[in-house]
Design a protein around this motif. Structure first.
Motif, PDB file in Angstrom:
ATOM      1  N   ARG A 169       0.917  -1.165   0.056  1.00  0.00           N
ATOM      2  CA  ARG A 169      -0.077  -0.120  -0.087  1.00  0.00           C
ATOM      3  C   ARG A 169       0.950   1.274   0.065  1.00  0.00           C
ATOM      4  NH1 ARG A 169      -4.486   2.730  -1.453  1.00  0.00           N
ATOM      5  NH2 ARG A 169      -5.119   3.964   0.211  1.00  0.00           N
ATOM      6  N   TRP A 170       2.115   1.280   0.460  1.00  0.00           N
ATOM      7  CA  TRP A 170       2.896   2.154   0.723  1.00  0.00           C
ATOM      8  C   TRP A 170       4.084   2.466  -0.437  1.00  0.00           C
ATOM      9  CZ3 TRP A 170       3.909   1.709   6.729  1.00  0.00           C
ATOM     10  CH2 TRP A 170       2.717   1.947   7.344  1.00  0.00           C
ATOM     11  N   GLY A 171       3.921   1.341  -1.356  1.00  0.00           N
ATOM     12  CA  GLY A 171       4.989   1.308  -2.461  1.00  0.00           C
ATOM     13  C   GLY A 171       6.250   0.810  -2.069  1.00  0.00           C
ATOM     14  N   LEU A 172       6.366  -0.097  -0.960  1.00  0.00           N
ATOM     15  CA  LEU A 172       7.637  -0.611  -0.512  1.00  0.00           C
ATOM     16  C   LEU A 172       7.549  -2.031  -0.854  1.00  0.00           C
ATOM     17  CD1 LEU A 172       7.938   1.372   2.746  1.00  0.00           C
ATOM     18  CD2 LEU A 172       9.244   1.739   0.781  1.00  0.00           C
ATOM     19  N   GLU A 173       8.821  -2.682  -0.800  1.00  0.00           N
ATOM     20  CA  GLU A 173       9.019  -4.020  -1.174  1.00  0.00           C
ATOM     21  C   GLU A 173      10.189  -4.112   0.009  1.00  0.00           C
ATOM     22  OE1 GLU A 173       9.716  -5.298  -5.086  1.00  0.00           O
ATOM     23  OE2 GLU A 173       7.904  -4.406  -5.936  1.00  0.00           O
ATOM     24  N   LEU A 174      10.028  -5.272   0.870  1.00  0.00           N
ATOM     25  CA  LEU A 174      11.048  -5.782   1.698  1.00  0.00           C
ATOM     26  C   LEU A 174      11.748  -7.021   1.222  1.00  0.00           C
ATOM     27  CD1 LEU A 174      12.939  -5.695   4.139  1.00  0.00           C
ATOM     28  CD2 LEU A 174      10.881  -6.970   5.462  1.00  0.00           C
ATOM     29  N   ARG A 175      12.924  -6.855   0.651  1.00  0.00           N
ATOM     30  CA  ARG A 175      13.755  -8.046   0.145  1.00  0.00           C
ATOM     31  C   ARG A 175      15.075  -8.483   1.016  1.00  0.00           C
ATOM     32  NH1 ARG A 175      14.245  -4.975  -5.810  1.00  0.00           N
ATOM     33  NH2 ARG A 175      11.921  -4.998  -6.133  1.00  0.00           N
ATOM     34  N   PRO A 195      24.009  -0.890  13.663  1.00  0.00           N
ATOM     35  CA  PRO A 195      24.407  -2.315  13.679  1.00  0.00           C
ATOM     36  C   PRO A 195      23.458  -3.037  12.907  1.00  0.00           C
ATOM     37  CG  PRO A 195      24.690  -1.270  15.868  1.00  0.00           C
ATOM     38  CD  PRO A 195      23.796  -0.365  14.912  1.00  0.00           C
ATOM     39  N   THR A 196      23.841  -4.201  12.063  1.00  0.00           N
ATOM     40  CA  THR A 196      22.780  -4.747  11.345  1.00  0.00           C
ATOM     41  C   THR A 196      23.539  -6.363  11.290  1.00  0.00           C
ATOM     42  OG1 THR A 196      23.917  -4.897   9.140  1.00  0.00           O
ATOM     43  CG2 THR A 196      22.351  -3.036   9.854  1.00  0.00           C
ATOM     44  N   ASN A 197      22.472  -7.288  11.052  1.00  0.00           N
ATOM     45  CA  ASN A 197      22.955  -8.700  11.134  1.00  0.00           C
ATOM     46  C   ASN A 197      21.787  -9.446  10.244  1.00  0.00           C
ATOM     47  OD1 ASN A 197      23.826 -11.242  11.218  1.00  0.00           O
ATOM     48  ND2 ASN A 197      23.859 -11.193  13.491  1.00  0.00           N
ATOM     49  N   LEU A 198      22.161  -9.960   8.957  1.00  0.00           N
ATOM     50  CA  LEU A 198      21.560 -10.617   8.108  1.00  0.00           C
ATOM     51  C   LEU A 198      20.156  -9.728   7.684  1.00  0.00           C
ATOM     52  CD1 LEU A 198      21.138 -14.302   8.934  1.00  0.00           C
ATOM     53  CD2 LEU A 198      22.522 -13.370   7.407  1.00  0.00           C
ATOM     54  N   ALA A 199      20.345  -8.343   7.474  1.00  0.00           N
ATOM     55  CA  ALA A 199      19.450  -7.491   7.182  1.00  0.00           C
ATOM     56  C   ALA A 199      18.857  -7.548   5.868  1.00  0.00           C
ATOM     57  CB  ALA A 199      20.323  -5.829   7.062  1.00  0.00           C
ATOM     58  N   GLY A 200      17.544  -7.035   5.533  1.00  0.00           N
ATOM     59  CA  GLY A 200      16.944  -6.983   4.305  1.00  0.00           C
ATOM     60  C   GLY A 200      17.578  -5.519   3.716  1.00  0.00           C
ATOM     61  N   HIS A 201      16.644  -5.068   2.680  1.00  0.00           N
ATOM     62  CA  HIS A 201      16.673  -4.020   1.947  1.00  0.00           C
ATOM     63  C   HIS A 201      15.366  -3.476   1.492  1.00  0.00           C
ATOM     64  CE1 HIS A 201      17.811  -6.793  -1.147  1.00  0.00           C
ATOM     65  NE2 HIS A 201      17.259  -6.020  -2.092  1.00  0.00           N
ATOM     66  N   TRP A 202      15.207  -2.405   1.431  1.00  0.00           N
ATOM     67  CA  TRP A 202      13.987  -1.992   0.562  1.00  0.00           C
ATOM     68  C   TRP A 202      13.996  -1.677  -0.647  1.00  0.00           C
ATOM     69  CZ3 TRP A 202      10.208  -2.460   4.029  1.00  0.00           C
ATOM     70  CH2 TRP A 202      10.222  -2.340   5.247  1.00  0.00           C
ATOM     71  N   ALA A 203      13.001  -1.578  -1.292  1.00  0.00           N
ATOM     72  CA  ALA A 203      12.874  -1.153  -2.690  1.00  0.00           C
ATOM     73  C   ALA A 203      11.578  -0.435  -2.806  1.00  0.00           C
ATOM     74  CB  ALA A 203      12.939  -2.275  -3.573  1.00  0.00           C
ATOM     75  N   SER A 204      11.732   0.515  -3.587  1.00  0.00           N
ATOM     76  CA  SER A 204      10.419   1.562  -3.706  1.00  0.00           C
ATOM     77  C   SER A 204      10.091   1.740  -5.161  1.00  0.00           C
ATOM     78  CB  SER A 204      10.325   2.668  -3.044  1.00  0.00           C
ATOM     79  OG  SER A 204      11.717   3.503  -3.286  1.00  0.00           O
ATOM     80  N   PRO A 205      10.086   0.909  -5.926  1.00  0.00           N
ATOM     81  CA  PRO A 205      10.007   0.938  -7.573  1.00  0.00           C
ATOM     82  C   PRO A 205       8.885   1.954  -8.039  1.00  0.00           C
ATOM     83  CG  PRO A 205       9.017  -1.182  -7.056  1.00  0.00           C
ATOM     84  CD  PRO A 205       9.628  -0.861  -5.817  1.00  0.00           C
ATOM     85  N   GLY A 206       9.404   2.946  -8.883  1.00  0.00           N
ATOM     86  CA  GLY A 206       8.447   4.084  -9.295  1.00  0.00           C
ATOM     87  C   GLY A 206       7.931   5.049  -8.251  1.00  0.00           C
ATOM     88  N   GLN A 207       8.261   5.023  -7.081  1.00  0.00           N
ATOM     89  CA  GLN A 207       7.578   5.819  -6.066  1.00  0.00           C
ATOM     90  C   GLN A 207       8.666   7.063  -5.795  1.00  0.00           C
ATOM     91  OE1 GLN A 207       4.506   4.940  -4.856  1.00  0.00           O
ATOM     92  NE2 GLN A 207       4.944   3.108  -6.193  1.00  0.00           N
ATOM     93  N   GLY A 208       8.019   8.378  -6.072  1.00  0.00           N
ATOM     94  CA  GLY A 208       8.563   9.610  -5.965  1.00  0.00           C
ATOM     95  C   GLY A 208       8.626  10.017  -4.399  1.00  0.00           C
TER      96      GLY A 208
END
Length: 261
Positions: A169-175, A195-208
């Motif tokens: 709904r917010w235009g985000l993907e957790l990968r 500090p992180t450990n086995l972190a994910g990363h965000w993607a916001s395709p086409g979201q301004g």
């Protein structure tokens, strides 16, 4: 994995007791959260900060309610950092049967490694943010924190965050990169080492309306009249913080999420 109905009879009481203790704890937190919100409003104090989490920040990992709330044990360091922003209002649900529930009385909210949200909770949270709510979200796709409870125990923190409906709904993907090595590393986010450990990363395709930080470890989004600051990891809330790096990182994230607009 065996379904509860197929487990040996000897194991069923243990599971039922675990669920009973969890239910009692959630009831205690709900009553305490409502009391905190009411007192803050009556006294004109700093507005409360809502906290919705499966992590043992406000309670201890224990097999009974007395142990869960034992004040003799050293509290989680994050509790004091949250309390610096205002009274902490513990939430056991987001939204009520007919609307936003406790969210209607909050302006600021921290969601850290939550349980999966129900459909009504997704709607209530989205409406709350769009109406001007300020949210710090810590969502870990592979929680590395140790727990006193076995896998499958309802008292154990959520191992894999499941928030796809609200994120979409917010235009985000957790990968997550499955090939990354286990072990703590630190990533610069908004000028602070996190500090992180086995972190994910965000993607916001086409979201301004969203901006990524730290190679996608963090994202800041303007959602309606509100703001979401999200971190794709929860290791920043691990109980051990010998050099204060976690406290500093959490303080930065809270400041970013709750900054005046």
């Amino acid at each position: 994995m065996l379904m509860p109905s197929r487990l040996p009879l000897a194991e069923r009481p243990r599971i039922n007791r675990s669920r009973l203790w969890l239910g009692l704890l959630l009831l205690v937190l709900l009553v305490a959260g409502l009391a905190v919100i009411g007192r803050a409003m009556q006294r004109g104090e700093a507005p409360p900060v809502g906290l919705f989490t499966t992590l043992p920040i406000l309670w201890n990992e224990s097999a009974d309610v007395a142990g869960l709330l034992d004040q003799r044990q050293e509290p989680h360091w994050a509790r004091a950092e949250l309390a610096r922003r205002g009274p902490i209002a513990a939430l056991d649900t987001l939204g009520g049967p007919d609307g936003p529930g406790q969210l209607a009385r909050l302006r600021r909210l921290v969601i850290a490694q939550p349980r999966p949200l129900g459909p009504a909770e997704n709607v209530a949270l989205d409406d709350w943010v769009r109406g001007g709510g300020q949210l710090l979200l810590l969502a870990d796709p592979a929680l590395t924190a140790e727990s006193a409870f076995a896998v499958g125990d309802p008292r154990r923190p959520q191992a894999v965050v499941l928030l796809s409906p609200i994120l979409k709904r917010w235009g985000l993907e957790l990968r997550i990169d499955d090939g990354q090595p286990f072990g703590e590393r630190r990533v610069d986010v908004l000028g602070t080492s996190v500090p992180t450990n086995l972190a994910g990363h965000w993607a916001s395709p086409g979201q301004g309306h969203c901006r990524l930080w730290g190679d996608g470890l963090a994202v800041t989004c303007a959602i309606g009249r509100g703001r979401v600051v999200a971190l794709a990891d929860a290791a920043v809330l691990d109980a051990q913080d010998p050099d204060g790096a976690r406290r500093k990182a959490l303080a930065m994230l809270l400041d970013a999420a709750f900054a005046a607009r």
